[in-house]
Design a protein around this motif. Structure first.
Motif, short mmCIF file in Angstrom:
data_model
loop_
_atom_site.label_atom_id
_atom_site.label_comp_id
_atom_site.label_asym_id
_atom_site.label_seq_id
_atom_site.Cartn_x
_atom_site.Cartn_y
_atom_site.Cartn_z
N TYR A 171 0.99 -1.09 0.07
CA TYR A 171 0.07 0.00 -0.21
C TYR A 171 0.85 1.21 0.01
O TYR A 171 0.52 2.22 -0.87
CB TYR A 171 -0.99 0.20 1.43
CG TYR A 171 -1.66 1.24 1.45
CD1 TYR A 171 -2.74 1.42 0.51
CD2 TYR A 171 -1.46 2.60 2.41
CE1 TYR A 171 -3.33 2.64 0.87
CE2 TYR A 171 -1.91 3.44 2.50
CZ TYR A 171 -3.02 3.66 1.59
OH TYR A 171 -3.83 4.77 1.85
N LEU A 172 1.86 1.45 0.67
CA LEU A 172 2.95 2.44 1.07
C LEU A 172 3.39 2.65 -0.37
O LEU A 172 3.70 3.75 -1.01
CB LEU A 172 3.68 2.29 1.98
CG LEU A 172 4.51 3.49 2.60
CD1 LEU A 172 3.47 4.52 2.84
CD2 LEU A 172 5.40 3.21 3.95
N ARG A 173 3.85 1.62 -0.82
CA ARG A 173 4.67 1.68 -2.19
C ARG A 173 3.77 2.26 -3.30
O ARG A 173 4.22 2.96 -4.07
CB ARG A 173 5.41 0.32 -2.56
CG ARG A 173 6.39 0.20 -3.88
CD ARG A 173 6.38 -0.92 -4.59
NE ARG A 173 5.12 -1.44 -4.94
CZ ARG A 173 4.51 -0.97 -6.22
NH1 ARG A 173 5.22 0.08 -6.54
NH2 ARG A 173 3.44 -1.42 -6.64
N SER A 174 2.77 1.69 -3.47
CA SER A 174 1.73 1.90 -4.51
C SER A 174 1.31 3.55 -4.31
O SER A 174 1.16 4.28 -5.36
CB SER A 174 0.57 1.13 -4.55
OG SER A 174 -0.16 1.17 -3.30
N ARG A 175 0.94 3.94 -3.06
CA ARG A 175 0.48 5.42 -3.02
C ARG A 175 1.41 6.15 -3.09
O ARG A 175 1.35 7.37 -3.80
CB ARG A 175 -0.18 5.43 -1.42
CG ARG A 175 -1.37 4.55 -1.36
CD ARG A 175 -2.52 5.10 -2.33
NE ARG A 175 -2.98 6.74 -1.65
CZ ARG A 175 -2.93 7.62 -2.37
NH1 ARG A 175 -2.86 7.89 -3.58
NH2 ARG A 175 -3.43 8.63 -1.81
N LEU A 219 -1.03 3.95 8.90
CA LEU A 219 -0.33 4.26 7.68
C LEU A 219 -1.50 4.95 6.58
O LEU A 219 -1.19 5.76 5.98
CB LEU A 219 0.23 3.18 6.95
CG LEU A 219 1.82 2.93 7.34
CD1 LEU A 219 2.38 1.48 6.59
CD2 LEU A 219 2.79 3.92 7.10
N ARG A 220 -2.52 4.05 6.51
CA ARG A 220 -3.50 4.63 5.78
C ARG A 220 -4.20 6.06 6.04
O ARG A 220 -4.33 6.67 5.29
CB ARG A 220 -4.69 3.42 5.68
CG ARG A 220 -4.26 2.28 4.75
CD ARG A 220 -5.05 1.13 4.97
NE ARG A 220 -4.50 -0.07 4.22
CZ ARG A 220 -3.42 -0.90 4.52
NH1 ARG A 220 -2.76 -0.51 5.20
NH2 ARG A 220 -3.16 -1.57 3.66
N LYS A 221 -4.27 6.20 7.38
CA LYS A 221 -4.77 7.48 7.73
C LYS A 221 -3.66 8.61 7.64
O LYS A 221 -4.16 9.69 7.14
CB LYS A 221 -5.00 7.36 9.38
CG LYS A 221 -5.72 8.68 9.83
CD LYS A 221 -5.74 8.33 11.37
CE LYS A 221 -6.71 9.83 12.03
NZ LYS A 221 -6.84 9.60 13.55
N ALA A 222 -2.56 8.33 7.64
CA ALA A 222 -1.43 9.34 7.30
C ALA A 222 -1.44 9.73 5.89
O ALA A 222 -1.51 10.77 5.67
CB ALA A 222 -0.03 8.65 7.89
#
Length: 933
Positions: free
Chosen positions: A246-250, A275-278
């Motif tokens: 998720y972090l890589r794709s976003r 992470l998703r909230k950040a």
């Protein structure tokens, strides 16, 4: 070129009013105390470094050339990467480092620091030139370059010079001077330049001579491994694989974005949610981008970035329309050169996109600064995309604009075009974004929506929509209203289409005669209905009627651009040709349809044609081509409105996987297809899945699995009910399940019952002229006799099957659906029992199949061990000599028979003993002789 010895050495005293005290006050050959030491070495960064193996290796390879150029936007870790590389490589190489800043646009300062950086690495570097401190006197750049170049040539040893933040040099004369310096520097000097923008250097020559290696944001992006390591160091916790992805794709690997997200998480208990909230809130990223990127831009660029963010992809003309300007392409090119988080999407650089996080930030700014203009921007973008034939983007922006009347108008226009292309899923996707009242209010949309529900086999929803429309029609329009009469006729056509495809009307009650569809006011729907009737006729095995209807559909649509129906009718006619044994005509039609479809996009027209051609290539035993087409088709199958295409592609690929011995993959494909078809209640194709699973169980010699499949499909129960006890009007579902049960019976050694069942199926196929299925069933009957120990009956059935397809021979599917057919066919050919000689082209094409030898599953009852035919006296004589281990020449001499005649007799012996090698023949011969004794 001025020499070092003749260079002027005079200097001027500094004026008391000068504040630039850090400028050099001595010649370049003097002491370096006036230079800031922090500019001459890598920054003492406290950043957490992670392993960057790939870019570091690329720099190691590139430093052997003249220039390594590292370009990426802000926050992509350029300096961090160079620092890491410097620290790892400085022990093996001589390094000079210079961190540039805005003040270095003054030529005297730039060259002073450049010489100082090199001298710090190589004290014997002896460049010398007087400083030019008088602002009224211009520094002669050519003189400075000549002196530096001469000293570099005199250095005589390998040197790497790193210039960090080259983008701060905006003085064009200075950049040109450095470009000259780069071009003429000696081969033992290697330059490493990092920049946020693409510098205006003469890179073409370096590329041509392979002296340039470039790294960009793609090379610097953090991969999953680096993100996991960074997360461990910053958060002191292991990130889950889903969180890493998720972090890589976003962030798209943007180093600053990854770090900001991880730092904002801290030691949160649930890292994934945090992470998703950040990333979703973007507060830290937004603050970073606002301060470091947007604030540095001019007003024009600032407005361009924010307003153009309304679209996902950027084009110069589109930007002109959105902002009311004429230089959109030039601005996009400037943004790319400036590396402002923008990426080209095509080699011609016509289309671009912003980095995902940058786009989110810009859209936040758009909502804050230009919120009242957003509907207008969407409406303008929608009109532009519609004009340029990009319907999905046009509709996306139409609905975002909130202009419902425009949404209705545009959806109706797009639906008409999509229907002709067979893009049923697109029609339903967008019509379902409208309310029921809106759809019913637009006759064109209403008809398109219901037709697509029917064509996608969503029959219950189609029935409900038909009833709602009929009720509204009766409630709102007077009986004499022409619009009501026209719409009523269209609803009648849709009701008939529904009854044909859903099997809700018996076949006999549907009139299969064609009518002059071109006289219908809705010519397209008339053509669709004719094509549906052709499909129904094919299912009823009325092949001649099917051809008439298919050709009538094509004639009705003549003059309209309707590639889907035209391609669909081509496939129907090819299926009829194949069913009646006209393999050559079917193949040629599929090839022509594919060639036509390949001129356009990868849409449902192409999917249908490609699947049909893949099936043709498979039947021709060209498995590599068939497999490649299936793999290309699979991701596009959700577009296909017909279950036939979906089922055929998966069945074919599963079979090819099993031929290649990849049984696990074959089972996965079949299980997935099984689940999809079961949800759609597609019994006809489920019967094919059943047959394929039974066949695969036999090939794998997995009797337990075969029994489980037979039980799941209720084959034994159907047999007990007498489902195949007598012939009936041919039905493909009934035949496929019956064939599967026959193989189950043969595997259990119950050949008599299997033969009776197969004969019932064959007679039904014969009654309707279904040649391809009758020939396949005769092949199964032949193998049944062969396994039962009746070779004469086996050869007879085999020849009857070949007689039906004598011009072409059995297709590949007949061999794959009939385990043991290869063995039987080879035996018949060897013993000269074939009534028809197989064409040489056929035997060459199927050489791998025919040479497969005896490959029947062990689950079958063993064939008789005695010879198929008694040996003649001469063959017995040959057999005795063979058992003694004599060679062909020795047997010829002992028996007083010519060598060629001896070989002919031995071939007959091999065939009758059912062996293919000399050793096996000797063993069989010895066994026979012992039995006779």
């Amino acid at each position: 070129m001025p020499s070092r010895g003749t260079a002027p050495r005079s200097r001027r005293a500094s004026s008391p009013s000068r504040t630039d005290v850090a400028e050099p006050a001595a010649p370049f050959g003097g002491q370096l105390s006036h230079l800031l030491p922090t500019k001459l070495s890598p920054p003492q960064t406290t950043s957490v470094l992670v392993a960057r193996g790939a870019p570091l290796r690329k720099m190691d390879r590139g430093v052997s050339g003249k220039l390594v150029l590292v370009t990426a936007p802000l926050g992509w870790g350029k300096t961090t990467l160079l620092t890491q590389w410097y620290r790892e490589a400085c022990a093996q190489r001589l390094f000079a480092w210079l961190s540039l800043d805005e003040l270095d646009n003054a030529p005297e300062r730039f060259f002073s620091y450049l010489v100082g950086a090199i001298r710090r690495a190589a004290p014997d570097f002896d460049a010398y030139i007087a400083s030019q401190l008088d602002a009224q006197v211009e520094l002669p750049l050519d003189h400075a370059m000549s002196v530096v170049l001469q000293s570099l040539w005199s250095l005589g040893r390998e040197l790497v010079v790193v210039l960090d933040d080259f983008h701060v040099l905006r003085e064009r004369a200075l950049v040109r001077a450095f470009s000259y310096l780069l071009e003429h520097s000696p081969p033992h000097v290697h330059w490493v330049v990092s920049s946020r923008t693409l510098p205006e250097l003469d890179l073409a020559k370096l590329k041509l001579t392979e002296q340039l290696v470039t790294l960009d944001s793609r090379d610097l992006s953090l991969d999953g491994k680096a993100i996991r390591e960074l997360g461990q160091r910053l958060c002191d916790a292991e990130l889950a694989p889903d969180d890493v992805e998720y972090l890589r794709s976003r962030t798209e690997g943007w180093v600053a974005g990854v770090k900001l997200a991880l730092l904002s998480v801290g030691e949160h208990a649930n890292l994934g949610d945090a992470l998703r909230k950040a990333i979703g809130s973007n507060r830290d990223v937004a603050r970073y981008l606002a301060d470091a990127v947007l604030r540095e831009q001019t007003g024009e660029v600032h407005e361009f970035l924010v307003l153009s963010s309304v679209v996902d992809q950027l084009n110069g003309d589109l930007c002109n329309a959105l902002l009311g300007i004429t230089h959109g392409p030039a601005l996009l090119a400037d943004l790319e050169r400036a590396q402002l988080f923008i990426q080209p999407l095509d080699p011609q650089r016509q289309w671009y996109r912003y980095h995902a996080l940058f786009l989110d930030f810009l859209r936040t700014q758009l909502a804050c600064d230009f919120g009242d203009r957003i509907p207008w921007l969407h409406r303008t973008a929608s009109a532009w995309f519609a004009e340029h034939q990009r319907p999905d983007e046009a509709l996306e922006h139409a609905f975002a604009s909130g202009d419902r009347s425009w949404c209705l108008e545009l959806t109706a226009r797009c639906a008409e075009a999509w229907m002709r292309e067979g893009e049923i899923a697109s029609v339903l996707h967008w019509t379902e974004k409208l309310t029921t009242e809106e759809v019913i209010r637009s006759p064109a949309l209403c008809v398109a929506h219901i037709a697509c529900l029917i064509l996608s086999r969503r029959y219950a929803q189609a029935s409900s929509a038909l009833q709602d429309t009929q009720h509204r029609l009766a409630a709102t329009l007077a009986p004499s209203d022409p619009e009501r009469e026209r719409l009523s006729k269209q609803l009648e056509r849709l009701t008939l289409l529904h009854s044909i495809l859903s099997d809700s009307a018996p076949g006999s009650s549907i009139e299969l005669d064609a009518w002059p569809g071109h006289e219908d006011p809705d010519v397209f729907m008339a053509g669709v209905l004719l094509a549906a009737k052709a499909y129904q006729a094919l299912r009823m095995n009325r092949f001649d009627a099917m051809r008439r209807l298919a050709l009538s559909a094509r004639e009705t649509l003549q003059g309209l651009n309707s590639p889907f129906i035209n391609g669909y009718t081509d496939v129907l006619i090819a299926l009829a040709d194949r069913a009646q044994g006209n393999m050559k005509d079917a193949a040629e039609r599929c090839e022509a349809a594919f060639a036509q479809a390949s001129r356009g996009r990868r849409n449902p027209v192409w999917v249908n044609a490609a699947t049909a051609l893949a099936n043709t290539r498979y039947e021709q035993n060209r498995l590599d081509v068939a497999e490649a087409l299936c793999i290309e088709v699979l991701p596009l199958l959700p577009q296909a409105p017909a279950f036939e295409t979906f089922a055929l592609a998966y069945l074919m690929l599963a079979r090819i996987k099993s031929i290649r011995g990849k049984y696990a993959e074959a089972w996965q494909l079949l299980d997935y297809l099984h689940s999809v078809l079961e949800c759609g209640h597609q019994t006809r194709f489920l019967a094919q899945v059943c047959g394929e699973k039974i066949r695969l169980s036999l090939v794998e010699q997995a009797p337990a699995r075969m029994r489980a499949v037979a039980q799941e499909f209720g084959l034994g129960e159907r047999m007990r009910r007498g489902e195949w006890s007598e012939r009936r009007f041919y039905d493909e579902t009934w035949e496929r399940l019956g064939l599967a049960q026959a193989w189950v019976l043969m595997a259990r050694g119950r050949h008599g019952k299997a033969h009776a069942l197969l004969e019932t199926l064959r007679a039904s196929a014969h009654d309707v002229g279904y040649v391809s299925r009758e020939s396949a069933l005769l092949a199964a009957i032949a193998v049944c006799h062969w396994r039962a120990g009746d070779p004469a009956a086996a050869f007879s059935a085999l020849n009857r099957g070949l007689a039906l397809v004598q011009r072409f021979g059995f297709n590949r599917s007949v061999f794959d659906e009939t385990p043991g057919l290869q063995e039987l066919l080879v035996a018949a050919a060897t013993q000269r029992k074939l009534s028809h000689v197989l064409p040489s082209r056929y035997t060459a094409r199927f050489q791998d199949v025919l040479s497969a030898g005896r490959s029947g599953p062990q689950e079958f009852a063993d064939p008789p061990s005695a010879p198929l035919e008694p040996l003649t006296e001469r063959e017995l004589q040959m057999l005795k000599l063979l058992a003694q281990g004599l060679s062909n020449q020795e047997i010829s001499e002992r028996s007083n028979v010519a060598l060629s005649t001896t070989k002919w007799h031995l071939r007959n012996v091999f065939a009758k003993l059912d062996v293919t090698t000399r050793t096996a023949a000797i063993v069989k011969a010895q066994e026979r002789l012992h039995r006779n004794l």
